[in-house]
Design an enzyme around this catalytic site. Structure first.
Site, PDB file in Angstrom:
ATOM      1  N   VAL A  26     -32.437 -68.939  56.175  1.00 38.86           N
ATOM      2  CA  VAL A  26     -31.051 -69.409  56.075  1.00 38.86           C
ATOM      3  C   VAL A  26     -30.153 -68.773  57.137  1.00 38.86           C
ATOM      4  O   VAL A  26     -29.394 -69.484  57.816  1.00 38.86           O
ATOM      5  CB  VAL A  26     -30.495 -69.156  54.661  1.00 38.86           C
ATOM      6  CG1 VAL A  26     -29.016 -69.552  54.591  1.00 38.86           C
ATOM      7  CG2 VAL A  26     -31.312 -69.929  53.624  1.00 38.86           C
ATOM      8  N   THR A  44     -34.812 -65.548  47.553  1.00 39.65           N
ATOM      9  CA  THR A  44     -36.132 -64.996  47.874  1.00 39.65           C
ATOM     10  C   THR A  44     -36.071 -64.325  49.244  1.00 39.65           C
ATOM     11  O   THR A  44     -35.257 -64.709  50.099  1.00 39.65           O
ATOM     12  CB  THR A  44     -37.205 -66.094  47.863  1.00 39.65           C
ATOM     13  OG1 THR A  44     -36.800 -67.151  48.731  1.00 39.65           O
ATOM     14  CG2 THR A  44     -37.413 -66.641  46.464  1.00 39.65           C
ATOM     15  N   THR A  91     -37.795 -64.020  52.318  1.00 46.35           N
ATOM     16  CA  THR A  91     -37.858 -64.731  53.606  1.00 46.35           C
ATOM     17  C   THR A  91     -36.738 -65.739  53.733  1.00 46.35           C
ATOM     18  O   THR A  91     -36.127 -65.885  54.804  1.00 46.35           O
ATOM     19  CB  THR A  91     -39.221 -65.442  53.754  1.00 46.35           C
ATOM     20  OG1 THR A  91     -40.272 -64.487  53.639  1.00 46.35           O
ATOM     21  CG2 THR A  91     -39.332 -66.140  55.095  1.00 46.35           C
ATOM     22  N   CYS A  92     -36.448 -66.424  52.654  1.00 44.20           N
ATOM     23  CA  CYS A  92     -35.389 -67.436  52.674  1.00 44.20           C
ATOM     24  C   CYS A  92     -34.024 -66.794  52.950  1.00 44.20           C
ATOM     25  O   CYS A  92     -33.242 -67.291  53.770  1.00 44.20           O
ATOM     26  CB  CYS A  92     -35.338 -68.185  51.340  1.00 44.20           C
ATOM     27  SG  CYS A  92     -36.894 -68.971  50.886  1.00 44.20           S
ATOM     28  N   SER A  93     -33.759 -65.698  52.274  1.00 41.37           N
ATOM     29  CA  SER A  93     -32.435 -65.078  52.342  1.00 41.37           C
ATOM     30  C   SER A  93     -32.201 -64.295  53.625  1.00 41.37           C
ATOM     31  O   SER A  93     -31.073 -64.246  54.137  1.00 41.37           O
ATOM     32  CB  SER A  93     -32.224 -64.155  51.137  1.00 41.37           C
ATOM     33  OG  SER A  93     -32.226 -64.890  49.939  1.00 41.37           O
TER      34      SER A  93
END
Length: 707
Positions: free
Chosen positions: A601, A593, A595-597
């Site tokens: 992270v 996703t 924001t996550c990627s």
């Protein structure tokens, strides 16, 4: 069909509330109430039964009652052990009720069978009486022992069992509800004892001992029936079989690890016990599930904290022992028996009924405190719901001070009674009312304060132990009282040259007032000791905080999947990965996703060196995805060597955290809220959780600042 987390919480609450609640309290309180009516109806007048029917000396009778009370207050610690460790509170209460019933049957036999006691003689007119033989005494003492065993099942568990029906830690008013329950529970038993020392004692004095013992037996039978009728409605907390064995494991492990060093900033008052949690080699000491392989060499944080909680209260508990010796005086009954007790020409108050003034004072104070004083204090400090009203330790100290005042008043009144008696005058027994009333106030402050204090300082799994600590203190207090009587009788056996002590059968020849002044002096010294112990204990932390820490430790127990460096799929718990280390665990809604990627992270991967400098050993990422998706996602970060990607495919770990995020409307099902935790040796020290889809408190920079 996908069920949201809020719907599941509502469903769980509805299931929980099918049992317990206010509807169960009548069954529990009825059981305790009638047990009190029965036992105290017997105890209040037992000195006269022992002197008049068994022909015992006043000091011998006092010591028999002290020892009976001591046994009745010791057996609750055994009942609490069986309750908390094996049988559960319901079974222990049921067994105790039945055994108490048997004890009362045996006591009734001593009054009904003529040969079960010595031949009648008129002690008041100086007849020489035949002492009870061994068999007669054994039958009497057997009834006492059976009733004491029964009390050991009922007394430590009834109050805690009632609290189980109401305890809702998630509600802010929970502590206030429990305080109301404790106060009114104690007050209701006080009312029942008032009935015992008036109605039951009157029957014993004016109708007969057989009838006076038969009525409590009938009430106890009704109590047993009432409790068993409520079986299907009760919340029944199972026994924790590791409770007492956990104490032994903690002591053993701490001793075996005594030569090992603790991490920095890991010292407290019982720092030595912390060594029980040191893992010399996590791979050897722990199983893949995070459980100790050898329990005598390493134990859980919970086991150590339970033992430390018990050890911490011991000094304050020891300061509460003496009050039972000071206020549990059988001599007051003998004094009342030699004073005017007529209210009318045809009605005389039984000597054993003066205890009613103790109970009236206790009950009236509880009502005044709960309905007037606490609401006033809450208006001034509305945020103190966790400990409304006067503090636990303050109330205990006030109770000790009032007990000193009670024995001082008793000394003054006894001196007045004796002086008038030597001049041929008999004063009114109403002079005894102030000392009985002061004892009631002392109990209202100290006894209720002690029970609430212990219950607040222990986890729920130890609640019966918490309550039974109070009765164990009473046990030692009764033994101390018997010892003081024996020593005073021996040291003053010829104080006036006539071969009598301060405590003779004829109180007019003794100096009972001097005995009371001695008790007052001991009480004052004990009060100073309590003040010192209270200061050393420090502030009272609420049990809910303690249990929240337990829950945080449970966050790391669920298993997750990941591919190791050999590309083999592993199923492990964060417990096993984080044991003996400081780790960062952060969660995201899903793999790949935006924001996550691109933000979440990469931040932890890029800051890995800074985390190492802050003492962090490893960094874990968890997401509600299958392990193959997490493997593919990890491979997109070619520079990553230290952040492990963990798969929580069934969202079990996310559910354990209580961080489910329902994205069903977007076709994504149940996911995880964005969060970041710092776990230091299996204890969560930082917990940053985002609201909704925000990304403001769980980034790598946010956690570095928290470290």
């Amino acid at each position: 069909m996908v069920v949201s987390s809020s719907e599941k919480a509502t469903t769980n609450e509805q299931v929980t509330r099918k049992k317990g609640g206010l509807r169960t309290l009548p069954f529990i309180i009825a059981n305790e109430t009638f047990e009190k009516v029965a036992s105290f109806g017997l105890l209040a007048n037992m000195m006269l039964y022992l002197m008049n029917e068994y022909h015992l000396k006043i000091t011998t009778g006092a010591n028999v009652i002290f020892l009976w009370s001591a046994l009745s207050n010791f057996t609750p610690i055994i009942g609490a052990f069986l309750s908390d460790s094996y049988l559960g509170r319901f079974r222990v209460i049921a067994l105790g009720t039945i055994v108490s019933l048997l004890g009362m049957v045996v006591l009734l036999l001593t009054a009904v069978i003529p040969h079960a006691r010595p031949p009648y003689c008129d002690i008041k007119h100086g007849e020489k009486c035949v002492a009870a033989n061994l068999g007669q005494r054994l039958l009497l003492y057997t009834s006492f022992v059976l009733m004491s065993i029964g009390a050991g099942g009922i007394r430590p568990c009834s109050m805690a069992f009632g609290a189980d029906q109401l305890d809702r830690p998630e509600k802010p008013e929970n502590q206030r509800n429990l305080q109301i329950f404790f106060s009114w529970y104690y007050a209701s038993t006080g009312v029942s004892i008032i009935l015992a020392v008036t109605v039951i004692v009157y029957i014993q004095d004016n109708v007969g001992w057989a009838e006076g013992f038969g009525v409590p037996l009938g009430l106890m039978a009704f109590s047993t029936l009432m409790f068993l009728l409520g079986t299907s409605y009760f919340v029944k907390v199972k026994g924790n079989k590791n409770l007492f064995s956990g104490f032994a494991y903690a002591i053993s492990a701490a001793w075996k690890n005594r030569h090992l060093s603790l991490p920095p900033n890991n010292f407290d008052a019982n720092w030595f016990l912390n060594k029980a949690c040191i893992k010399r080699d996590p791979s050897k000491d722990l199983s893949p599930e995070g459980e100790a392989k050898e329990r005598w060499s390493v134990c859980t944080v919970r086991q150590v904290e339970e033992l430390k909680a018990l050890i911490k209260v011991i000094p304050i508990w020891s300061a509460g022992i003496y009050i039972s010796a000071a206020i549990g005086q059988s001599f007051w009954l003998a004094e009342a028996n030699q004073m005017k007790r007529h209210l009318t020409p045809h009605f005389e108050i039984p000597a054993g009924s003066f205890t009613v003034f103790t109970l009236l004072a206790l009950t009236l104070w509880v009502a005044l405190y709960d309905r007037v004083i606490v609401p006033l204090l809450l208006k001034r400090s509305p945020k103190q719901l966790h400990q409304p009203g006067l503090g636990y330790k303050l109330r205990m100290g006030i109770g000790l001070a009032i007990s000193c005042l009670a024995t001082a008043v008793a000394a003054i009144v006894e001196k007045k009674r004796r002086e008038h008696a030597l001049n041929g005058e008999i004063i009114s027994a109403m002079w005894l009312v102030p000392q009985y009333s002061l004892v009631g106030l002392a109990e209202a402050f100290n006894a209720i304060g002690q029970i609430e204090f212990y219950y607040s300082q222990f986890p729920k799994s130890m609640s019966s132990i918490a309550v039974s600590l109070f009765t164990l203190g009473m046990c030692y207090g009764n033994l101390l009282g018997a010892l003081i009587v024996k020593i005073v009788e021996s040291c003053t056996e010829n104080f006036n040259g006539e071969g009598v002590s301060w405590l003779p059968d004829n109180l007019n020849k003794g100096r009972l007032d001097q005995y009371y002044w001695l008790l007052t002096l001991f009480g004052f010294v004990n009060l100073l000791y309590y003040i010192l112990c209270s200061w050393a204990y420090g502030p009272c932390e609420n049990r809910q905080i303690w249990e929240e820490e337990e829950e945080e430790q449970e966050y790391v127990s669920k298993s997750k999947d990941f591919f190791d460096e050999n590309d083999d799929l592993q199923n492990v718990s964060v417990h096993s990965l984080a044991a003996g280390k400081k780790v960062v665990l952060f969660g995201v809604p899903g793999a790949f996703t935006p924001t996550c990627s691109t933000k979440h992270v990469p931040g932890f991967i890029e800051k890995e060196a800074e985390f190492k400098a802050k003492g962090v050993n490893e960094i874990f990422l968890v997401s509600v995805n299958d392990p193959f998706v997490m493997k593919a996602w990890a491979q997109t970060y070619s520079g990553n060597k230290n952040v492990k990607f963990l798969a929580d495919g069934a969202a079990k770990y996310t559910h354990a955290l209580g961080l489910e995020l329902d994205l069903s409307e977007k076709g994504l099902g149940i996911r995880s809220r964005r969060f970041a935790l710092v776990v230091d040796n299996l204890k969560v020290t930082v917990a940053n959780v985002e609201n909704g889809g925000e990304f403001s408190v769980s980034s790598a920079d946010d956690i570095l600042k928290a470290l």
